[in-house]
Structure formats: structure tokens, C-alpha cells
Scaffold this active site. Structure first.
Site, mmCIF file in Angstrom:
data_model
loop_
_atom_site.group_PDB
_atom_site.id
_atom_site.type_symbol
_atom_site.label_atom_id
_atom_site.label_comp_id
_atom_site.label_asym_id
_atom_site.label_seq_id
_atom_site.Cartn_x
_atom_site.Cartn_y
_atom_site.Cartn_z
ATOM 1 N N GLY A 80 11.211 -4.154 8.644
ATOM 2 C CA GLY A 80 10.757 -2.784 8.812
ATOM 3 C C GLY A 80 9.802 -2.715 9.977
ATOM 4 N N GLY A 81 9.252 -1.536 10.149
ATOM 5 C CA GLY A 81 8.355 -1.351 11.260
ATOM 6 C C GLY A 81 7.143 -2.249 11.175
ATOM 7 N N VAL A 85 10.521 -8.504 5.461
ATOM 8 C CA VAL A 85 10.326 -8.723 4.033
ATOM 9 C C VAL A 85 11.299 -9.796 3.572
ATOM 10 C CG1 VAL A 85 10.198 -7.664 1.776
ATOM 11 C CG2 VAL A 85 9.744 -6.299 3.794
ATOM 12 N N LYS A 100 5.947 -9.962 2.263
ATOM 13 C CA LYS A 100 6.015 -9.159 3.478
ATOM 14 C C LYS A 100 5.175 -9.848 4.533
ATOM 15 C CE LYS A 100 6.291 -4.546 4.022
ATOM 16 N NZ LYS A 100 5.915 -3.150 3.953
ATOM 17 N N ASP A 194 0.658 6.943 3.182
ATOM 18 C CA ASP A 194 1.974 7.121 3.806
ATOM 19 C C ASP A 194 3.038 7.273 2.715
ATOM 20 O OD1 ASP A 194 3.850 7.353 5.795
ATOM 21 O OD2 ASP A 194 4.081 5.196 6.098
#
Lengths: 1016, 253
Positions: A80-81, A85, A100, A194
Site C-alpha cells: 500500500g501507500g 504488508v 506491516k 483516516d
């Protein structure tokens, strides 16, 4: 597909592209050499592109089997950004985890950064909720941060929404669950920052949990409108489409902004598009102000729900719902009534759930009824009668107080927990369920204990006070322990009733153990353990093995107990039973390190137990482990370390069990031991008095535990020269010990050993020897020949033999003691050095010159490792004496001076131990021919010792003899005349006491020589 | 991506930035976006940060293309003109989804490739390039007999070889192109495909094998090639496989 964008190029070149999109890109590259060449050139431009050259770490690729922290990577889950992971495995707890690995590098030299990370990790780890992805651990891998968290197998809420087009009821259920997770986070002071459908995971079992609290920061209430970090918009993070307008404008995020994001997400899920679709925050803001949401309504979405969401989307944070909890309540109530009218099948189900849930919710007053089998006024009367009939009224007073306290605490925790879920609504059903199970278990132990007492023979009722320290603490059910433990696998429906039955039996075992009936406990524990195995439900097997170990331990089958504890630990690992794992590790640490006296193994276990216990967060267990830690330090001889641990534990234990409980007394007892070993007699007396007074309050008179408390005070009083007080206390102690244990109990041995030491100091060698011999016999039989106490008794007996002139017997005991201590503590240890020094002195007395080397080595060891004046004075004094005996005055000088300095720093001039060194120092001065100036000190010393009326007679002998020698050289004839009678008095008394041969010979030679001179 | 430890505050309108940010859905590197935005506003501090953080590293990014200080300087200057200057500088295109450093890198490499292309065009040597490529195909056989054989069967062989390469899947074909045409090392290829070096090594070997076997099969199918000739041609191909594949793939572009 058209040519790759810059981002696609870098993503592909750096291997960050998702597989599906990568294939699309590869297809394009196949036909577009220009793009391919660009990708190749960018890939070739090296990873230094992402890092300044000087901080670029050498990184190993992360693949299957890579170790990150203590976790092993098993596969890649995605990228992901914020980072990649991975699926991983935690070998310690044998569970799968998600790891992560963040892209952002941290500067490893920036200690603040690491600190902040750990603080954040702790905050996050505290958040345990079924609807929040659990964070287990945060650490550093290379220069990157990794987060170990719960592995949720399933998909994101967004994928679920897109893939299955779920109905409104399913959507509402999923969002309500996610909302509860968010609410719990807010409750714990954590913001998400978020929230969006991509950050909520839906497990295969249908559990929704909120994850990626990556952008969260601690929640600060009431600051939502403050400008944030000096209004630096560069610090804004999050996905603009879901961000609250105030956050986009650069204000500090708050719980209300999470609420906004939640409402945008839910809106999107319900209507298929987001409420505001402006491209700029001004458009968004304008739309929101005018409540200009897209007009299309959906038949399926009730108007009331739309109103609830609109309030959550209010541009003014203060105008939104008070909290996530309030929003959830609004969502769960209003729309559902509507739904019933809509006659959607699912709504009926929801309504049924509501109906089932509501009736219980209003009450939360059932605690007393639930507790009744364990504690009610009828039961209290019955128990009181039983104790009275057995003549144990004193024990009942104590037990009654403790049980009433338990009942009050239990009721409070029960009611609070119920209210938190059913009335205040900030605790989930699952947490309530976990707390309730913990409480039920405690209640059953107490009920079983009461049942036992009602039927018990008299002896068992007498032991009731000891049972009270084992009473469960309801506060632990209200704490983190029940939450942090991994949820246990449920038994099969067929097995469930049997499991419940066996768990009740285990409660009985605990009660029997607490009550002090290990034989019955052992029988029952063996049966339950076998039945649990047959049942094939692993968590119960682990639960049964632990009490079995305790029963064997209490029963005295130490070998078997060790196996059972180990089995319990292994079974707990296999069953992922964190509570049993933590408890068995704590018990094993203390059992192996202390009861089995295998110090190093104990320390290894301590290291293993510490993280497990810390993760569980059970305050009681953590405190038990810390106490074990302190005792291991004490055993190891790290007195300052032990003192610090015990002192730190004092307020914690007081808070856990109340200031008057036995456990607090035990802690003061440990502090007493430390002070005593440090040679701080004043502190030691204070701690011993505190111990005794607390235990006298917590326990009935004559309770066996008082033996040691009384004995300790006796020992320290003797050390301070208060002999008659000391003897009275010793007698009381021995009386209690013999009354409780019979004449051969291990505690009897301990009292005898201590008393012998005092008797020896007083000069009653015969009584001391008899007591010590009996103690050694008992200790060898009950504690084993290698136990430190046995070694200590060997040494004490050797010293007595030596003083009595029985040199061969002395050598035998002292040699064995030195070896036992060396085997146990290692050579570089002052316990070993002390034994070595004594052994060396005895050897020298037997004209074995190898003794000198041992004496000097012992002093060197102590000099290196100990700052304890008592020890230093002892070994340096032995070295001084041995060298003086050998007429090596110059060699003796540094030792004698060191001894004297240590004594001078540590003791007042009227302390017998100081006077002993003064006498030795005078011998040294005489050997150098300059003793005259010692005269005033010696005069005072002799006077002091004579006033002590018999205590420390050997010291009086040495002081008198030293003074006699100094006087004999005095120019004043009157002084010279006093020398001879003094010398004779010393010699007579030395003969009576039984003294070292060489000393007697020296005194005899001097006295008889002087007498001859006088006659002439 | 820069160390997140270091934060800057530039002298630009926060309101404008907020607007800029809001228009970039999915932006995750807000710090970078902020720097890029400030650079576009010609904020001096921001330009300095961009210069030291990214432009200073252009040399290392394009070292594999041409390691020459004057070339690096030229690329850097063109980069400044292109992405930082003017009323609507290209840096505004940066979306904030990936790190700014990565964006700068790809832009720099693009610029360098353009420059090299232009140079090549100026030198007007395209014919020589293709000629060499052609001669690479099937290698330069030393054996005169094979020379004749190669001459005779070149069309069939080319067809067979083309089919063989077609039979590879996209990833395999790109793998070979990266490896043989672009000269990318195994580690960089591994990164692109998310595979370890050992795996990429094995994949390369497997692809070669596949091309070789496919070519042989197709060649046998095509009429007019004698069995003996196929064997001889394959022997040549085996010794020259990499050169042949490279030649063919290049020619095919």
C-alpha cells in the site's frame, strides 16, 4: 492502455505495483519499447533515488522465512501507500500475524523518534476491541518501522461493498461494528485520522474491524478548533475525499472529524456515491454548509437515517453528534423503527435482536444474586458457625473480613462492567462476556472454598488465613488481562457442558490449594487433568495442568511438580491460552529459580515470562513476576537491584490488595532481608517490625507465617546487641514453628540455625553447636544437600567446630560449604568468597599453608565485586590476621588498613564488629611497634564490651588482650601493672569459650612470659 | 521519499495549498505534495530543499545511461526549466500518490533518454544501427557451411523464431527484453517482477529453453528445411541464443 504515468513507472520499477495492475502494465510494455526503456532506466537508476546516499541501508529482500523482529514472514499480502504488508508467524505465541513494514524510514540515531514510536505502540496496544485490528507489537527492522498486528482474513469493506452489493441491513451491521471500534478507540484517547472503507476489514466470519490507525494521534478533547502544529498544512494526512472540512483547512483533527469520515463512508455505502462531490474544499464546504448533498434519495434508506448522517456531516464539528457512541445510538434506534415499517425481512431479525438485548440492559443489578452461592448473609452465618465449632474464631475474624472485601469488589466490578455495555454502551458485548467469564471463574473458586470450609475438618479451618492470600482479585477481571488474552477456541456444543463441569472442579482444586489441603487437591487435579485430556479440548488441558503442578508443588513432589508446570506451559502454547501461559511462566520462574534453587534457569524463565505477562496486562500476575524477579536478584546477591524492585512494588501491591494484607507484609519481609544482607541493621529492624505488625494484623495469632517474622526481628535485635529481647523473640518463634510443623519442620531448622548464630556470638558454643547440628539434619532431609540454606548451615557448623578447636571436623564442614556455594553461586561471588575465606583460615590453623592462598583470593573477589563493608571487613580481616600469624607484617599492612577503614566507615566505635577489627589492628600496630596511640580507643572498647554483660565475649577477650599488650609497653608503671590481670582475664575467658589454637597459644605465651618477668 | 523527521514550513498560502490538496484525491505523500506546491509557487526555501534533496542526485539516477558530469549538468538544467519554471511548472502534475523523489527520478530519466535520442538523431546513424542488429541475428557464424545454411534459411528461421517469442507470455517476453535488450541486471528485474534474484535467474534460463525448443519445433514444421539443416541451425542458435534473441527483439521494435 496508454503510456504509463510517472507513478506507474516508478511503482513498477520499484516493485510496488499490485499484481493485477502490474500485468496490465507489462502488456503495455510488450508493445511500447519507449515505456519499457523508461522502466528499465528507472529501475537501473537504483534505489538511491528514494534515499540520500549516506543513509541508504543495505537491505535484504523480504521473502518467505525472513525474520522481522521475532516474527517470520510467510507470504506477501500486498503493498500500500504506507508500506508492504506481509503474513507472518509469531513462534513465541504460535499464532499468525500481519506485519506491516512502513516505507518511511526512521533515523536510527534519533532516540526521540524511537521513543515516540514505542509510546505510540503502547497506546495502540492498549486498545483491545473486537472491532479494532489488534496491534501486538511495534519495532524496528533495519531502518524501517514494522507493526505486528492481528491477521484478519477477509477483505476490505470497500471490496465487500463493490463485490457483493450488500443490502442495507448488512451494510448497517458492518458499519455499526466498525463504528463501535472507532468509538472504543476514541474512548481510549486514540484518533483514527483516516477512516474510510479501505481501512475497515471484514473477516470471513463477518467481523468488521477498523485498522490502519497509522495516522492516528492521541486524542485531545476540546481542542478540535485549535490550529494544529502551528497550522502547517504539510502535516495534514489522510484521504481528502473523506476528510472533514476543518481538517482540510489545516485545523487539528478530532473525534468529530473521524465521525465526519465515518458518515461520508456510510453515506457512500448506502447511496453508492459520496455526499459531496466537489473537487475543491471550497465547493465541498459550500455544499456542506448549504446541506447540498446530491438530491437523489434511495427507497431503501430511511429518511431518519439520512438525517442522522447529515448531522454527522455538519461542517461545524460542534454541531455533529456528541460522540461516535451517540451517533451509533442514533443510527441503531431511529432507522430501525422505520425498517420495521418497511417490512424488510432482515429488519425483523434486527428487531428481535433488539428485543433480546434490551430487557437485560436496563438493570445491571443482578450482581448480588449471582454472587449468592459464594457469599450471602446466610452463607456468612453458616461459615461463622463452622469456624466457631472448630474453635477457630480468630481465623474466622480474618477470613470474614477478606471474604466481605472480595464480595464488595466483585459486585462493583460486575456492575460496572454490565453498565459499560448495557447502559453506557461504550463496552462491547464481547468484552462484557470476557469480563463476566473471569468473574464467574473467581466466584466459583470462592464458592468452592466456602463449601470446603463448611465440610472441612478442624485443621483445615486453622489454615484458613493462609488461604486468603490466594483469594482472587476481582479488579483483575475489570483490568486489561481478560481483554488482552487471545480469545480461546470454543469447545464443541457436545463437549461444552462437560467443559463447564470440569472448570468448576478446577475451581474446587484452587480452593483446596488455597485452603491448604494439597492431598485432596492433588487427587482431584489428577482426575480433572486426565478427563480434560480425554475430552480433547486443548484450552482445558492447559487449565488443568497448572493446578496439578501447584498441587504437586504444595504436596512436596517437586520433581513431578516441575514436569506438570512445564506441561502446563507447553499445553498453554499449543492451545494459545495466554492466561495459562503467563501464569505457568510466572510460577515456573519462581519455582525453578527459588524452590529448586536453579538460579540461571530461573533467570532464563524470567526473561521469557516478562514479555508474555506484559502483553497480557494482568496487574496481579505482573506484580507476582516482579516479586519473583526481586527474589532472584536477592538470591544472586544483587542486593541493590533487589531493593529497588521491592521498593517499586510496594505501592503497586498496596493498591492491589490493600495496605493491611499479608502480601504487603511479605514485601516488607523481602526489604528486611535486603537491608540485613546489606548490613544496614537500623533499616533491617524497621522493616522487620513493619513485617511483623502487618502480619499480626492480617493473620490470627500463632499463625505459622509469624514464625519467620518473629525470628527475623530476633536476629536483627541480636545484631544490634539487644540480647534479651532477641532471645525472647527467638523462643516465641521456635514455639510457633514447633506448634505448627512439629519438631522436624524446615522452618524449625531455620529458626534453630539463626538462634545458633546468636548463641555462638554470645559464646555458648555447646548450645549453638547442638542447635546448628539439628538444623543441618532437618535441612538436608527437607531441602536437599545442595540447597543454599544447607550450605549455610554446613558453614556455620564448621565455624563452631573451628572455634571449639575441633579442626578436622571444621575442615570437613567448611570445605563442603565452600564447594556447595561455589557450585551454586559460581566462584566470583561473595557468598562463595566468605566460605572460601573461612575454609582458608581453618586450613591455616591445621598448618596447611594452602589456606593462605584461599584467604587472599577470597579477599580479592570481594574487593572486586562487593561494596559491602561487612564482607570487605571480614575477608580483609582474615587476610590481615593470616599474614600476621605468618609474621609477614609488611604484607599484612594493606589488608589490615583496608579492613580497619571499612570497619571505621561502616560501624560506630562501640559496635562489637568495630571493636573486633580494632583489636586486630592493634595486633598489627604492635607487630610494627607503634601501638601506644591505640590505648584510649582500646580502653573505651573494653569498657563498652564489659557493659554488654556477656554478649560478644570473644570480642571482649580480644579487646582485653590487645589492651593488655599495649599497657605492657606503657612508660607509666601504674599502667604496666594493669596489663597482667587483664591478660589473665582474657586468657581464662578464651579457655572457657574455646578459641582458636594459635590465639590461645599466643595469649598463653604473652601472659606466662609477663608473669615470669613480674615474678622475677 | 525523504525522512519524515524533517518538516518544513514554506511561505505559501495555506488556503491555496488546501485547495490544491483537495483536488488530488488519493494523495498520500502530503509533505511531498506541499514541497512540490511550494516549488511551483517559486518559494525560495522550497526550491532549495528540492534542489538539495532531489536534483543533487540526478547524477546517480542516470549514471547507467551515461556517466558524464556535463551530461548530468545538462539533464539537471533541462529538468529545472521543465518542471520548476514558467507560469505552470510541470511539478504541479505531481499527484502525491507516490513519493516526490520517485517522481523526480522518473522525470530525470525521461529527460536523459530524450536527450540521448536527440543526440542519436543528430548523428544520423540509424542505418548502421539496424545493420548491426541484423548481423547480430543468428550470430556471425564462422563456419562457411553454416554461413550458407543461414543465408538459405534465414526467412524460415526468422519466422520460427518470431513464433517462438510469441509463444512466451508477456511477462516472459518483457523479462528477456529487460535482460537482453536493456541490459538490466537481475536484481533490478527481480524488483520489477517482485521475484528474488535466484527466481529471476531461473526464469531467464527457462525462457531461453522455451525459445530454443519452440524455435526447433516451428522450424521443423516449416516446409523446405531439411532435418539435418534444422539440427545444424539449432546448434548455431544454441551457441548464439542471447545474441540472436537480442538482435531479433531489437529489430522487431
Amino acid at each position: 492502455m496508454s503510456c504509463l504515468t510517472d507513478e506507474q513507472v516508478t511503482d513498477l520499477a520499484d516493485g510496488r505495483m499490485e499484481p493485477a495492475r502490474a500485468l496490465e502494465a507489462q502488456n503495455h510494455l510488450d508493445g511500447c519499447p519507449a515505456c519499457r526503456r523508461l522502466v528499465a532506466a528507472v529501475a537501473d537508476s537504483g534505489s538511491q533515488a528514494t534515499q540520500p546516499a549516506d543513509t541508504q541501508p543495505l537491505e535484504m529482500p523480504i521473502g518467505r522465512g525472513t525474520a522481522i523482529g521475532r516474527y517470520l514472514i510467510t507470504s506477501v499480502l500486498g503493498a500500500g501507500g504506507m508500506g508492504a504488508v506481509y503474513a507472518g508467524y509469531d513462534p513465541e505465541l504460535e499464532r499468525r500475524v500481519a506485519i506491516k513494514l512502513l516505507h518511511d524510514r526512521i533515523n536510527s540515531e534519533d532516540a526521540d523518534c524511537e521513543d515516540r514510536l514505542r509510546r505510540e505502540a503502547r497506546t495502540m496496544a492498549r486498545l483491545v476491541h473486537p472491532n479494532v485490528v489488534r496491534i501486538y507489537d511495534v519495532g524496528i527492522h533495519g531502518q524501517r518501522t514494522f507493526i505486528a498486528m492481528e491477521l484478519v482474513e477477509g477483505r476490505t469493506l470497500r471490496r465487500w461493498l463493490q463485490g457483493e452489493a450488500p443490502g442495507i441491513n448488512d451494510i448497517m451491521a458492518a458499519f455499526a461494528a466498525a463504528g463501535r471500534g472507532l468509538a472504543a478507540a476514541h474512548e481510549a484517547g486514540i484518533l483514527h485520522g483516516d477512516f474510510k472503507p479501505d481501512n475497515v476489514f471484514l473477516s470471513h466470519e463477518g467481523r468488521a474491524c477498523v485498522g490502519d490507525f497509522g495516522l492516528s494521534r492521541p486524542l485531545e478533547r476540546g481542542q478540535s478548533t485549535d490550529s494544529f502544529d502551528g497550522g502547517t498544512p504539510g502535516t495534514i494526512r489522510g484521504s481528502p475525499a473523506y476528510l472533514a472540512p476543518e481538517v482540510m483547512a489545516g485545523l487539528r483533527p478530532s473525534a468529530a472529524s473521524d465521525q465526519f469520515s465515518f458518515c461520508v463512508s456510510l453515506w457512500e455505502a448506502l447511496y453508492g456515491r459520496r455526499p459531496f462531490e466537489g473537487r475543491s474544499p471550497f465547493q465541498l464546504l459550500a455544499q456542506a454548509r448549504a446541506r447540498e448533498v446530491h438530491p437523489e434519495a434511495s427507497k431503501n434508506v430511511p429518511r431518519a437515517l439520512r438525517q442522522v448522517l447529515l448531522r454527522g456531516l455538519d461542517p461545524d464539528p460542534a454541531a455533529r453528534h456528541e460522540s461516535m457512541a451517540a451517533l451509533l445510538e442514533a443510527i441503531e434506534q431511529r432507522p430501525r423503527r422505520k425498517l420495521l415499517l418497511g417490512a424488510i425481512a432482515g429488519a425483523v431479525v434486527v428487531a428481535c435482536v433488539l428485543v433480546l438485548a434490551r430487557p437485560g440492559s436496563a438493570r445491571c443489578s443482578g450482581a448480588a444474586a449471582e454472587l449468592a452461592p459464594s457469599w450471602s448473609s446466610a452463607r456468612r452465618t453458616a461459615l461463622g458457625k463452622a469456624f466457631h465449632a472448630a474453635g477457630q474464631d480468630a481465623a474466622w475474624t480474618v477470613a470474614d473480613r477478606a471474604l466481605s472485601t472480595f464480595a464488595a469488589n466483585w459486585t462493583a466490578v460486575h456492575t460496572n462492567s454490565c453498565r459499560a455495555t448495557r447502559i453506557e454502551g461504550h463496552q462491547s458485548e464481547e468484552v462484557l462476556e470476557r469480563r463476566s467469564r473471569c468473574l464467574t471463574n473467581q466466584r466459583e473458586v470462592v464458592a468452592a472454598l466456602g463449601d470446603l470450609w463448611l465440610k472441612a475438618p478442624k485443621e483445615l479451618l486453622a489454615k484458613a488465613p493462609a488461604a486468603l492470600t490466594s483469594l482472587p482479585l476481582p479488579a483483575t477481571c475489570g483490568g486489561d488481562g481478560p481483554l488482552n488474552a487471545e480469545k480461546l477456541a470454543e469447545p464443541t456444543p457436545e463437549a461444552a457442558p462437560r467443559v463447564a463441569e470440569l472448570r468448576r472442579d478446577l475451581a474446587t482444586v484452587s480452593a483446596q490449594l488455597a485452603a491448604g489441603d494439597p492431598a485432596s487437591a492433588l487427587t482431584l487435579a489428577r482426575r480433572v487433568s486426565a478427563d480434560a485430556k480425554k475430552l480433547g479440548y486443548p484450552p482445558l488441558e492447559a487449565e488443568a495442568l497448572l493446578p496439578l503442578g501447584r498441587a504437586l508443588h504444595q504436596h512436596g513432589d517437586l520433581e513431578l511438580a516441575e514436569h506438570a508446570y512445564e506441561d502446563a506451559m507447553l499445553a498453554a502454547v499449543a492451545a494459545r491460552h495466554e492466561q495459562v501461559l503467563a501464569e505457568s511462566l510466572v510460577r515456573l520462574t519462581r519455582f525453578i529459580g527459588l524452590d529448586r534453587a536453579r538460579l540461571e534457569e530461573g533467570e532464563t524463565l524470567l526473561a521469557r515470562a516478562t514479555p508474555v505477562v506484559a502483553r497480557l496486562g494482568d496487574g496481579k500476575l505482573a506484580s507476582d513476576l516482579e516479586m519473583g524477579h526481586g527474589l532472584l536478584r536477592l538470591e544472586r546477591g544483587d542486593l541493590e537491584g533487589a531493593r529497588k524492585i521491592f521498593t517499586d512494588q510496594l505501592p503497586i501491591v498496596e493498591a492491589l490488595v490493600g495496605p493491611d494484607a499479608q502480601q504487603v507484609g511479605e514485601l516488607h519481609h523481602n526489604l528486611f532481608m535486603v537491608a540485613y544482607k546489606l548490613g544496614r541493621n537500623g533499616d533491617a529492624r524497621t522493616e522487620a517490625q513493619l513485617t511483623l505488625s502487618i502480619l499480626e494484623r492480617a493473620l490470627p495469632p500463632e499463625n505459622p507465617r509469624l514464625t519467620i517474622a518473629v525470628m527475623d526481628l530476633a536476629t536483627v535485635e541480636a545484631g544490634l546487641g539487644n540480647l534479651s529481647a532477641s532471645h525472647q523473640l527467638f523462643d516465641r518463634s521456635l514455639r510457633i514453628a514447633e506448634k505448627n510443623q512439629g519438631p522436624e519442620g524446615p522452618i524449625v531448622a531455620m529458626v534453630l540455625a539463626n538462634q545458633s548464630e546468636i548463641l555462638a556470638d554470645e559464646g555458648d558454643l555447646t548450645a549453638a553447636h547442638a542447635g546448628n547440628e539439628r538444623a543441618l539434619r532437618i535441612s538436608t532431609a527437607t531441602r536437599g544437600p545442595t540447597h543454599p540454606l544447607t550450605a549455610h548451615l554446613e558453614m556455620a557448623l564448621g565455624l563452631l567446630d573451628w572455634q571449639a578447636g575441633a579442626v578436622p571436623a571444621a575442615l570437613d564442614h567448611l570445605g563442603r560449604a565452600a564447594k556447595l556455594r561455589e557450585d551454586h553461586f559460581g566462584r566470583k561471588n561473595f557468598e562463595t568468597a566468605e566460605a572460601l575465606s573461612n575454609y582458608g583460615m581453618a586450613k591455616l590453623d591445621a598448618s596447611d599453608q594452602s589456606g593462605l592462598g584461599m584467604v587472599l583470593e577470597a579477599d580479592e573477589i570481594v574487593e572486586q565485586i562487593s561494596s559491602n563493608a561487612l564482607r570487605r571487613a571480614l575477608t580483609a580481616g582474615h587476610a590481615c590476621e593470616a599474614l600476621l600469624d605468618a609474621h609477614r607484617t609488611d604484607d599484612a599492612a594493606p589488608y589490615c588498613e583496608r579492613m580497619f577503614r571499612a570497619a571505621h566507615d561502616e560501624w560506630p566505635t562501640d559496635d562489637p564488629r568495630f571493636i573486633e577489627t580494632l583489636a586486630l589492628m592493634t595486633r598489627f600496630d604492635l607487630a610494627r611497634g607503634e601501638a601506644a596511640e591505640r590505648k584510649p580507643e582500646l580502653e573505651a572498647a573494653v569498657e563498652t564490651m564489659e557493659k554488654r554483660k556477656g554478649a560478644w565475649p570473644r570480642t571482649l577477650v580480644e579487646a582485653r588482650f590487645a589492651l593488655a599488650q599495649v599497657l605492657a609497653k606503657d612508660p607509666d608503671p601504674a599502667a604496666r601493672q594493669r596489663a597482667l590481670p587483664l591478660a589473665w582475664a582474657a586468657l581464662d575467658q578464651a579457655g572457657d569459650l574455646g578459641s582458636r589454637q594459635s590465639r590461645l597459644a599466643a595469649m598463653k605465651a604473652f601472659t606466662e612470659g609477663k608473669t615470669r618477668t613480674a615474678r622475677r | 521519499m525523504q525522512n519524515t523527521v524533517e518538516k518544513h514550513c514554506f511561505n505559501v498560502s495555506q488556503e491555496l495549498f488546501a485547495r490544491h490538496l483537495a483536488a488530488r484525491e488519493g494523495a498520500q505523500h502530503v509533505d511531498d505534495l506541499y514541497l512540490a506546491f511550494a516549488c511551483a509557487q517559486h518559494d525560495r526555501d522550497a526550491l532549495q530543499v528540492f534542489e538539495s534533496r532531489h536534483l543533487d542526485r540526478v547524477g546517480s539516477w542516470i549514471a547507467k545511461l551515461r556517466e558524464q558530469p556535463s551530461f548530468t549538468d545538462e539533464v539537471r538544467q533541462r529538468l529545472r526549466e521543465r518542471i520548476l519554471l514558467g507560469p505552470s511548472p510541470k511539478i504541479l502534475d505531481y499527484s502525491g500518490r507516490g513519493p516526490l523523489g520517485a517522481w523526480a527520478r522518473v522525470t530525470a530519466v525521461r529527460e536523459a533518454l530524450d536527450l540521448l535520442e536527440q543526440e542519436k538523431a543528430r548523428r544520423k546513424e540509424p542505418l548502421e544501427e539496424t545493420a548491426r542488429d541484423e548481423s547480430d541475428f543468428l550470430g556471425a557464424a564462422i563456419d562457411p557451411e553454416l554461413m550458407i545454411l543461414r543465408q538459405r534459411h534465414l526467412p524460415q528461421f526468422r519466422e520460427a523464431f518470431r513464433c517462438a517469442l510469441e509463444s512466451l507470455d508477456v511477462n516472459e517476453r518483457n523479462l528477456l527484453k529487460f535482460h537482453l535488450v536493456d541490459g538490466l541486471n537481475i536484481a533490478s528485474i527481480g524488483k520489477i517482477f517482485g521475484k528474488s534474484r535466484a527466481t529471476v535467474g531461473r526464469m531467464v534460463i527457462a525462457c531461453r529453453e522455451k525459445v530454443f525448443e519452440e524455435t526447433r519445433a516451428r522450424l521443423a514444421e516449416l516446409s523446405g528445411v531439411a532435418e539435418d539443416d534444422v539440427r545444424s541451425l539449432m546448434r548455431v542458435l544454441q551457441s548464439q541464443l542471447d545474441v540472436s534473441i537480442r538482435g531479433f527483439l531489437k529489430a522487431a521494435q
